[in-house]
Design a protein around this motif. Sequence first.
Motif, PDB file in Angstrom:
ATOM      1  N   LEU A 111      38.341  43.178  33.256  1.00 19.77           N
ATOM      2  CA  LEU A 111      37.414  44.311  33.254  1.00 19.77           C
ATOM      3  C   LEU A 111      38.127  45.533  33.827  1.00 19.77           C
ATOM      4  O   LEU A 111      38.665  45.491  34.939  1.00 19.77           O
ATOM      5  CB  LEU A 111      36.185  43.988  34.103  1.00 19.77           C
TER       6      LEU A 111
ATOM      7  N   THR B 159      35.761  46.499  28.909  1.00 18.45           N
ATOM      8  CA  THR B 159      35.086  47.426  29.813  1.00 18.45           C
ATOM      9  C   THR B 159      33.585  47.342  29.546  1.00 18.45           C
ATOM     10  O   THR B 159      33.125  46.481  28.799  1.00 18.45           O
ATOM     11  CB  THR B 159      35.607  48.855  29.621  1.00 18.45           C
TER      12      THR B 159
ATOM     13  N   TYR C 174      36.246  36.811  35.351  1.00 22.07           N
ATOM     14  CA  TYR C 174      36.811  38.135  35.074  1.00 22.07           C
ATOM     15  C   TYR C 174      37.886  38.499  36.100  1.00 22.07           C
ATOM     16  O   TYR C 174      37.742  38.238  37.297  1.00 22.07           O
ATOM     17  CB  TYR C 174      35.724  39.211  35.136  1.00 22.07           C
TER      18      TYR C 174
END
Length: 253
Positions: A29, A61, A116
């Motif tokens: 991310l 994103t 993530y």
Amino acid sequence: MKIKRQKQAKKTLCFYKYNFNFREPFQILIDGTFCQAALKNKIQIKEQMPKYLMGEVQLCTTNCALKELETLGKELYGAKIILQRFQVRKCPHFKNPVPASQCLMSMLEDSNPHHYFVATQDHTVTADLKKIPGVPLLYIILNTIVLDKPSQTSLDHVQAVQLGEMVTTAQEQSIRSLKQEQGIKTKDGERRGKKRKKKQSNPNPLSCLKKKKKGVPTPPLKKTEQGEKRKRSRHKKRKTEGGIVSAVPISSP
């Protein structure tokens, strides 16, 4: 210096792979601050990130991060162009965007279930992310991408799991799947899986046998008094007129 940095990154990756079940492709991310730093230091994120992490990556994103760069004006136009090239993951703030820092925290929840990596230059965000176990942090320093060492929260979590005080998310998922397969009741009180039917078994052959009749009890033998001798009966053979032999009992005194 580059070899030493690669060794440290490999060691950190092994920590997250072994203890938090991270697998390729690594999901990263990225927010606008990281893209702005990459633009200033002339870093090609798509080319250098897979080399540094030594594996396949997915750069992504959120919609909130893109909206934040649009509101900040022309100064961050270059960072916005870079960020638009990545995948946009769905967040719960699609209709009402929130700041990128708040959106990133909501994507990770309490235990980072989607595994993530987070790439950001925001110090307040990194300080909050270090409170969540199992969150690898990436940032840019001295014109290079750096993978931060595991936080103290992650180390404490791993130690607690090893001592048997806690259960990892992967273990929880495996336990739930096993419960579903066995048909064990869930927390909501529901029972999953079909009940097993009892097979009809044949009767026991021993139970079909006829009951045996009880025999007539034999009379008990008379006991002789002390001092008396038991009389024995004798049989004496006699011949009759027809030549037939007969036995006559003779009692002995």
